[in-house]
Scaffold this motif. Structure first.
Motif, mmCIF file in Angstrom:
data_model
loop_
_atom_site.group_PDB
_atom_site.id
_atom_site.type_symbol
_atom_site.label_atom_id
_atom_site.label_comp_id
_atom_site.label_asym_id
_atom_site.label_seq_id
_atom_site.Cartn_x
_atom_site.Cartn_y
_atom_site.Cartn_z
ATOM 1 N N ILE A 89 0.833 -1.213 0.000
ATOM 2 C CA ILE A 89 0.000 0.000 0.000
ATOM 3 C C ILE A 89 0.868 1.263 0.000
ATOM 4 C CG2 ILE A 89 -0.344 0.138 2.532
ATOM 5 C CD1 ILE A 89 -2.962 0.878 -0.213
ATOM 6 N N ALA A 90 2.022 1.223 0.660
ATOM 7 C CA ALA A 90 2.892 2.420 0.685
ATOM 8 C C ALA A 90 3.317 2.777 -0.735
ATOM 9 C CB ALA A 90 4.119 2.161 1.555
ATOM 10 N N SER A 104 -7.287 -1.414 -2.000
ATOM 11 C CA SER A 104 -8.456 -0.626 -2.397
ATOM 12 C C SER A 104 -8.214 0.868 -2.237
ATOM 13 C CB SER A 104 -9.647 -1.009 -1.520
ATOM 14 O OG SER A 104 -9.413 -0.563 -0.191
ATOM 15 N N ARG A 105 -9.143 1.645 -2.757
ATOM 16 C CA ARG A 105 -9.128 3.097 -2.606
ATOM 17 C C ARG A 105 -9.157 3.463 -1.124
ATOM 18 N NH1 ARG A 105 -13.389 6.747 -2.150
ATOM 19 N NH2 ARG A 105 -12.875 8.877 -2.784
ATOM 20 N N GLU A 106 -9.949 2.739 -0.341
ATOM 21 C CA GLU A 106 -10.042 3.045 1.091
ATOM 22 C C GLU A 106 -8.714 2.761 1.793
ATOM 23 O OE1 GLU A 106 -12.487 1.407 -0.657
ATOM 24 O OE2 GLU A 106 -13.479 3.369 -0.711
ATOM 25 N N ASP A 107 -8.074 1.655 1.415
ATOM 26 C CA ASP A 107 -6.748 1.359 1.994
ATOM 27 C C ASP A 107 -5.801 2.533 1.756
ATOM 28 O OD1 ASP A 107 -7.458 -1.208 2.780
ATOM 29 O OD2 ASP A 107 -6.788 -2.114 0.891
ATOM 30 N N ALA A 108 -5.798 3.016 0.519
ATOM 31 C CA ALA A 108 -4.866 4.084 0.152
ATOM 32 C C ALA A 108 -5.191 5.368 0.911
ATOM 33 C CB ALA A 108 -4.917 4.327 -1.355
ATOM 34 N N ARG A 114 -3.721 -0.082 -10.184
ATOM 35 C CA ARG A 114 -3.415 -1.385 -9.594
ATOM 36 C C ARG A 114 -2.876 -2.333 -10.666
ATOM 37 N NH1 ARG A 114 -7.938 -2.207 -6.350
ATOM 38 N NH2 ARG A 114 -8.981 -2.907 -8.222
ATOM 39 N N GLN A 115 -3.416 -2.240 -11.889
ATOM 40 C CA GLN A 115 -2.868 -3.046 -12.985
ATOM 41 C C GLN A 115 -1.414 -2.653 -13.250
ATOM 42 O OE1 GLN A 115 -4.343 -5.728 -14.317
ATOM 43 N NE2 GLN A 115 -5.804 -5.249 -12.699
ATOM 44 N N VAL A 116 -1.117 -1.352 -13.165
ATOM 45 C CA VAL A 116 0.251 -0.887 -13.409
ATOM 46 C C VAL A 116 1.210 -1.473 -12.369
ATOM 47 C CG1 VAL A 116 1.779 1.134 -13.445
ATOM 48 C CG2 VAL A 116 -0.447 1.242 -14.587
#
Lengths: 431, 449
Positions: free
Chosen positions: B67-68, B191-195, B143-145
């Protein structure tokens, strides 16, 4: 797009000028060099390049120039390999020898306090290298080890496959590192012959930057290079271009395919060179806003990175690109690349793209000259490419002068999606 | 260290260069906690801005590896003021370059640009410190990148896979055992929320160091920083970085990774080793010199002399150590045998050489040459203000002080033979190590000639 807060800065988009005072120095013995004097830090960077490089190899001696360059630091004059390294390190000098397709290069950094001793040491390596049999054998094993590694490296396989198809029997068609067969059979005499062929005064270019005066540099040039042979081996002729459009797949067990692609390019001295350079930057520059980066990475997530480059070698001009994509996505990525290649021909570029690319290219140019090391490298590169000494001050004006009409003309003339050849190393599906 | 593009270095193979005493460095802290370092170099009208967040992959919540680094990519997506994906374009249109990178201990963003555009990039960097906007679509595509990035950097490279496995074996309790890029199955679920929750907690002025280096004055940087970073609210979620610590390692660990893409089998070994600590970097300095003595030079180092010149069992050897970390570091060795010599045999030779070194100690002349190079390194280092900026940013982000960073060259210069041997005895013990073999699947170990 950009809100008012940042818009104020766009009006300021005048590039910083590269104020790099370059002068030509001619030694008492007649050797010339380009110099940027800067006495802020008590050291200087020196770059020496000899034209020719690994392309001087005879086919059955492929790899000789590379092995020679790699063995230059392995003993000279009275010093064996260890003594030479100890002398260099005791002086805290940095000396690096390298060979590529068009040149043998010597990169040096030395402190002002012991400059003369470093020059004497380097002179021994350049003029009186020993090429002791045990050193040649030991370095040969390292070269062979690299060759075996490269044989399983998808990026190297892709580039070498492309070169072989594009250039055939010309030296550019094979790697200058040589093959397992040729390198294994190279003798000490072959290495010594490569030294005579490659390191000669008729093909040398020199640049220096840092704490050294013109007079000091002049004396240094004669001391360092004056005893090299006057002439070396003849340079190779122009390379053919044997590649037509298509896709070549090299089977390799990996989840992600590596792709190397390209087409014929444009010479540096062609009047359309700068328009081509700017157009390539719009299409495939390494920036995140370039079209291929936007279409293949940012919009579709097909790759981590993609870039294309106008490549000018001494005997061939190309436009090359590369990327990696999962085996199941690489066919789509290739389709997008070809589509975008065609779009610059059919639709051209927008006024905004042209303007933004020009401010990027002109604004980032001075950022390259950020230290003695980079300055010396750029200056010797300019000489190797046959540029005039005032190129640094005229280069941005040439970028600025590129018009939309120039872009349209060079797009139609040069960019040919049907001529693009893609080498894909991996196990792609749908290709 | 992972970057947004370009090649990342898996190993730090060179001696860390010291900082020159006479480089003009000024530091101050804004009221909201932002630390600022100004490094002056007026040779060219260029400036580098770097913002270093004191958060990295080792600070990730369990189960959310990557995530970082994923957030680092997403930081280029836009804010209320900057349109989606326009950040880099604005910098580039001003003739600048920008990028970012993530390690276990920090995440950093930087721009190189003409010195008269400093305010623009400062305004933009301050803006995205607290005002990032993310859409679900941005997150899904990016995320694909990062999955492609993992394929390119790690899964396509047997050496990278071996190093990843070895770290996981070395660090059984420390989060340093988790790769910065992330484990694939966890990356797929980010996920977006994680980020955003990670971003909101950690991206704040009181958790960052601003470095501005180049053709600037401290007064100008202070005025601009107060204007643009000054109004930002600090985060209440910043706590001391007390991570799970590695227990003493009691038993040797071994990893064999066989991959048909391997051409040159080799032995790689990492020992658990102490890191640089604030006010105490003597052991780290000794380990840095030890790495240089053992494997820093292809002609004169202990391993090269013994394995490549005398016994002729190796094509290549090296030793490396980077102690600029918060928690335990590693000291590494690598040996590539010549064809016909097995990994078992070359490893035995390596251990024999190390045992001899532990008995005999270093050649005093070699130690003196290293001291000379350290002194010269101070001069050469001044040629790249960007590297100097990196050195301060990295050091301050792992908790070192400016005095520690300024004193590193002196610490290296003061290392004695006894210091080197004490450090060697402390670290070079196989019970403290992970030894990795990279081989081919069909590898039949041949007898040593």
């Amino acid at each position: 797009m950009i809100r008012a807060l940042f818009a104020a800065f766009l009006a300021l988009a005048l590039p910083a000028q590269a104020e790099i005072p370059i002068r030509e120095v001619t030694s008492p013995g007649g050797i010339t060099a380009w110099l940027v004097e800067d006495h802020n830090i008590p050291f200087a960077a020196l770059e020496i390049q000899f034209k020719g490089g690994t392309s001087l190899d005879a086919p059955d001696k492929r790899g000789a120039v590379n092995l020679m360059a790699a063995t230059l630091e392995e003993g000279a004059g009275e010093m064996d390999s260890r003594a030479f390294a100890e002398a260099r390190d005791a002086l805290a000098a940095k000396i690096r020898f390298n060979a590529n397709s068009d040149s043998v290069s010597v990169s040096v950094k030395f402190l002002t306090e012991n400059r003369d001793q470093v020059v004497d040491l380097l002179r021994e390596a350049l003029v009186y290298p020993r090429f002791d049999q045990d050193a040649v054998d030991r370095v040969r094993e390292q070269v062979l080890s690299n060759l075996r590694s490269n044989a399983k490296d998808p990026g190297t396989i892709a580039a070498e496959t492309f070169d072989a198809m594009a250039f055939g029997d010309h030296p550019y068609g094979t790697t200058g590192d040589g093959t397992i067969e040729t390198v294994t059979t190279l003798t000490r005499d072959d290495v010594a012959a490569a030294h005579k062929a490659a390191l000669a005064r008729d093909r040398v270019h020199v640049a220096a930057s840092g704490d050294i005066t013109a007079e000091e540099l002049g004396l240094l040039l004669d001391r360092l290079l004056g005893d090299l042979p006057a002439t070396g081996a003849p340079l190779p002729g122009a390379a053919p271009w044997l590649l037509s459009g298509g896709v070549t797949v090299v089977d390799f067990p990996t989840p992600q395919a590596t792709v190397f692609f390209g087409q014929k390019g444009i010479p540096r001295d062609d009047p359309d060179f700068f328009p081509a350079f700017v157009l390539n930057e719009v299409l495939g520059g390494g920036r995140f806003t370039a079209r291929l980066m936007t279409e293949v990475r940012e919009k579709r997530g097909l790759t981590y990175g993609i870039g294309t480059y106008i490549v000018n070698m001494d005997h061939a001009d190309m436009i090359l690109g590369q990327f990696a994509a999962s085996n199941d996505k690489v066919a789509e990525a290739i389709r997008v690349v070809k589509e975008q290649w065609g779009r610059v021909v059919s639709e051209g570029v927008t006024d905004e793209e042209l303007a933004a690319t020009k401010t990027y290219l002109t604004g980032s140019y001075p950022l390259r000259f950020d230290g003695n090391g980079p300055i010396a490298r750029i200056l010797v590169g300019m000489q190797m490419d046959g540029m005039p000494i005032d190129y640094v001050t005229t280069r941005n004006a040439r970028v600025e002068a590129v018009t939309m009409e120039d872009i349209r003309r060079v797009a139609a003339r040069l960019f040919r999606p049907d001529d693009l050849h893609f080498v894909v190393v991996g196990q792609p599906t749908g290709l | 260290m992972l970057g947004r593009t370009g090649a990342g270095l898996a190993l730090a193979l060179t001696l860390a260069l010291p900082v020159a005493a006479d480089v003009p460095v000024t530091t101050f802290t804004l009221d909201n906690g932002l630390d600022v370092v100004v490094i002056e170099d007026h040779r060219a009208p260029v400036v580098v801005q770097m913002i270093w967040y004191r958060v990295g992959a080792a600070d990730e919540p369990p189960g959310h590896s990557g995530i970082a680094h994923f957030l680092e990519h997403l930081m280029f997506k836009g804010t209320e003021k900057v349109a989606p994906n326009a950040f880099s374009g604005i910098v580039e249109a001003q003739g600048g370059d920008d990028n970012a990178f993530t390690s276990w201990d920090y995440t950093a963003y930087f721009q190189r640009i003409s010195a008269d555009r400093l305010e623009l990039v400062m305004e933009m960097e301050a803006d995205r410190m607290r005002n990032l906007r993310l859409t679900e679509e941005d997150v899904a595509t990016e995320r694909q990148v990062i999955l492609e990035e993992r394929s390119q950097r790690t899964d396509s490279n047997p050496s990278a896979l071996l190093i990843e496995q070895m770290r996981a074996a070395q660090f059984q309790n420390s989060p340093y055992g988790i790769p910065v890029i992330g484990w694939r199955h966890e990356m797929e679920a980010l996920s977006r929320e994680d980020a955003l929750s990670y971003y909101e907690r950690f991206y704040a002025p009181n958790n960052a160091t601003l470095i501005v280096a180049g053709d600037v004055t401290p007064d100008r940087v202070r005025a601009l920083a107060e204007r643009h970073y000054g109004p930002l609210e600090p985060s209440a979620g910043i706590a001391p970085r007390l991570r799970p610590q590695e227990p003493p390692q009691l038993a040797e660990r071994r990893i064999v990774l066989a991959d048909e893409r391997v051409s040159e089998p080799y032995v790689f070994r990492t020992y658990l080793a102490p890191e640089r600590d604030p006010g105490d970097q003597k052991t780290a300095a000794a380990l840095t010199v030890l790495a240089e003595l053992l494997g820093g030079n292809g002609q004169t180092s202990v391993l090269a002399r013994a394995l490549q010149f005398d016994r002729k069992v190796a094509v290549y050897s090296s030793a490396f150590y980077d102690g600029t970390t918060i928690d335990d570091a590693t000291f590494g060795l690598a040996v590539v045998p010549v064809p016909g010599v097995s990994l078992e045999a070359v490893e035995a030779e390596l251990d024999r050489v190390l045992a001899e070194f532990l008995e005999q100690g270093p050649d005093p002349a070699a130690l003196e040459r290293i001291r000379t190079q350290v002194r010269a390194g101070e001069i050469y280092a001044r040629d790249s203000v960007e590297n100097l900026a990196h050195r301060y940013g990295q050091g301050l982000s792992v908790g070192l002080t400016v005095a520690d960073i300024d004193g590193w060259d002196e610490a290296l210069g003061e290392v004695t033979e006894a210091d080197v041997m004490a450090a060697a005895r402390l670290v070079l013990d196989r019970r403290n190590a992970v030894t990795g073999w990279l081989t081919r699947p069909e590898a039949k170990q041949e007898a040593t000639p």
